[in-house]
Design a protein around this motif. Structure first.
Motif, PDB file in Angstrom:
ATOM      1  N   TYR A 128      14.019   6.251  42.571  1.00 50.54           N
ATOM      2  CA  TYR A 128      12.223   5.206  43.166  1.00 50.54           C
ATOM      3  C   TYR A 128      11.179   6.551  43.732  1.00 50.54           C
ATOM      4  CZ  TYR A 128       9.859   1.975  45.875  1.00 50.54           C
ATOM      5  OH  TYR A 128       8.723   1.849  46.573  1.00 50.54           O
ATOM      6  N   GLU A 137      -1.696   6.412  38.592  1.00 48.31           N
ATOM      7  CA  GLU A 137       0.123   5.304  37.818  1.00 48.31           C
ATOM      8  C   GLU A 137       0.322   4.878  36.630  1.00 48.31           C
ATOM      9  OE1 GLU A 137      -2.440   1.213  38.991  1.00 48.31           O
ATOM     10  OE2 GLU A 137      -3.473   2.946  41.486  1.00 48.31           O
ATOM     11  N   GLU A 138      -0.797   5.314  35.716  1.00 48.61           N
ATOM     12  CA  GLU A 138       0.346   4.992  34.693  1.00 48.61           C
ATOM     13  C   GLU A 138       1.417   6.415  33.954  1.00 48.61           C
ATOM     14  OE1 GLU A 138      -3.545   5.242  31.966  1.00 48.61           O
ATOM     15  OE2 GLU A 138      -4.550   3.411  32.064  1.00 48.61           O
ATOM     16  N   ALA A 164       4.035   5.369  35.539  1.00 48.92           N
ATOM     17  CA  ALA A 164       5.019   4.356  34.769  1.00 48.92           C
ATOM     18  C   ALA A 164       5.518   4.312  33.696  1.00 48.92           C
ATOM     19  CB  ALA A 164       3.893   2.976  34.297  1.00 48.92           C
ATOM     20  N   GLU A 194      11.451   3.264  38.809  1.00 43.78           N
ATOM     21  CA  GLU A 194      11.111   2.913  39.343  1.00 43.78           C
ATOM     22  C   GLU A 194      10.312   3.124  40.615  1.00 43.78           C
ATOM     23  OE1 GLU A 194      12.576  -0.774  42.784  1.00 43.78           O
ATOM     24  OE2 GLU A 194      14.193   0.710  42.184  1.00 43.78           O
ATOM     25  N   HIS A 195       9.504   2.632  40.888  1.00 46.31           N
ATOM     26  CA  HIS A 195       7.914   2.227  41.877  1.00 46.31           C
ATOM     27  C   HIS A 195       7.795   1.152  42.572  1.00 46.31           C
ATOM     28  CE1 HIS A 195       6.000   2.025  38.071  1.00 46.31           C
ATOM     29  NE2 HIS A 195       4.773   2.137  38.513  1.00 46.31           N
ATOM     30  N   THR A 196       6.666   1.841  43.608  1.00 47.91           N
ATOM     31  CA  THR A 196       5.408   0.977  43.983  1.00 47.91           C
ATOM     32  C   THR A 196       4.001   1.824  44.426  1.00 47.91           C
ATOM     33  OG1 THR A 196       6.876  -0.652  45.444  1.00 47.91           O
ATOM     34  CG2 THR A 196       5.231  -0.492  45.462  1.00 47.91           C
ATOM     35  N   ARG A 217       9.988  -3.823  46.885  1.00 48.03           N
ATOM     36  CA  ARG A 217       9.833  -2.921  46.554  1.00 48.03           C
ATOM     37  C   ARG A 217       8.754  -3.973  45.257  1.00 48.03           C
ATOM     38  NH1 ARG A 217      14.658   1.813  45.836  1.00 48.03           N
ATOM     39  NH2 ARG A 217      14.621   2.217  48.604  1.00 48.03           N
ATOM     40  N   GLY A 218       8.636  -4.053  45.613  1.00 49.45           N
ATOM     41  CA  GLY A 218       7.393  -4.742  43.987  1.00 49.45           C
ATOM     42  C   GLY A 218       6.557  -3.786  43.470  1.00 49.45           C
ATOM     43  N   ARG A 219       5.978  -4.625  42.351  1.00 50.84           N
ATOM     44  CA  ARG A 219       5.157  -2.992  41.111  1.00 50.84           C
ATOM     45  C   ARG A 219       4.139  -2.538  41.944  1.00 50.84           C
ATOM     46  NH1 ARG A 219       0.517  -4.011  38.187  1.00 50.84           N
ATOM     47  NH2 ARG A 219       0.639  -5.759  38.638  1.00 50.84           N
ATOM     48  N   THR A 220       3.266  -3.365  43.052  1.00 51.64           N
ATOM     49  CA  THR A 220       2.442  -3.248  44.042  1.00 51.64           C
ATOM     50  C   THR A 220       2.230  -3.376  45.208  1.00 51.64           C
ATOM     51  OG1 THR A 220       1.012  -5.547  43.347  1.00 51.64           O
ATOM     52  CG2 THR A 220       0.757  -2.867  42.321  1.00 51.64           C
TER      53      THR A 220
END
Length: 274
Positions: free
Chosen positions: A76, A103-104, A107, A112-114, A170-173
């Motif tokens: 994460y 960010e790209e 991804a 997995e990340h926020t 831990r949502g995308r943003t």
């Protein structure tokens, strides 16, 4: 579980590392002299036993580091980005492009990340205004009526700490802001109230702001910043409850950060920023 904090010398990274250690977490804190995440290789030792990573956006290519992180078992990551990545006045500009590219890449890494988007950082007041205020000079603003929602850097660090150590949010943003929207000249007045003296604000035109550009600031970046400031005039800054929702306590007001760092504006001996 080891948490790798990249950029631990920064105002947010240093707070984050301290918060994690206070919570009993194992922290590996690095600075640019120790770890260059834009290097092509050499990440094995720093990534050993790391479960999660805190990252800043950077101008260089982080693809090799991210690939090494995934291979090493990093599960994460939290990326500190900027609203410039998506806001209408900035996302096409250089600041927006840099943050979107970071960010790209994250991804594409498969980790997995926020992505964490903080609003106007309270530390900007120190960076941009403290020299003039200490000298008793006016604070010069190209767009004094532009609205901001200043956020305490400690709130950003606390949100990042929660994300790195608990999966619930831990949502995308996550967009984190200060508690209120205010004009830039009102933020200057908060500093003045803390110092118990009035601070003059002198509006300057865009041409004058460009003419006063510091050598380290490119014309393209300055133009993007001015565009963003112009777009904020007459429009409340976005507000969210993310700080309270994630940390369990309300976001701290600008006044609290200014009081903690009063010496930076008062012209007394300046201690370490709090």
């Amino acid at each position: 579980m080891t948490v790798l904090v990249v950029g631990a010398r920064g105002s947010i990274g240093s707070r984050l590392a301290a918060r994690l250690r206070a919570d009993g977490r194992t922290v590996r804190a690095t600075v640019r002299d120790e770890l260059d995440i834009t290097a092509p290789d050499g990440f094995e030792d720093v990534l050993k036993d790391v479960d999660s990573v805190f990252l800043y956006a950077t101008r260089g290519d982080t693809t090799p580091f991210l690939a090494a992180a995934r291979s090493a078992g990093v599960r994460y990551a939290v990326l500190l980005s900027s609203p410039a990545s998506y806001e209408a006045a900035e996302y096409r500009g250089p600041i927006g492009r840099i943050h979107r590219l970071n960010e790209e890449r994250l991804a594409a890494s498969g980790i997995e990340h926020t992505v964490l988007y903080p609003s106007w950082l309270a530390t900007n007041a120190r960076r941009d205004w403290s020299a003039a205020i200490r000298a008793g000079a006016p604070v010069e603003l190209a767009y004094p009526a532009t609205q901001i929602s200043p956020i305490h850097p400690g709130d950003v660090a606390d949100v990042a700490a929660e994300l790195l150590t608990h999966p619930a949010h831990r949502g995308r943003t996550q967009i984190v802001t200060g508690p209120v929207s205010m004009r830039l000249d009102e933020a200057v007045a908060v500093v003045g109230d803390t110092l118990s003296r009035a601070i003059e604000v002198r509006p300057i035109g865009r041409e004058e702001a460009v003419a006063r550009r510091e050598p380290w600031l490119s014309e393209e970046v300055l133009a993007s910043l001015l565009d963003s400031a112009a777009a904020g005039v007459g429009h409340p800054a976005p507000l969210t409850n993310a700080v309270e929702r994630i940390t369990g306590r309300p976001a701290r007001p600008l006044r609290e950060w200014v009081a903690e760092n009063r010496e930076a504006f008062a012209g007394q001996s300046v201690g370490k920023e709090k």
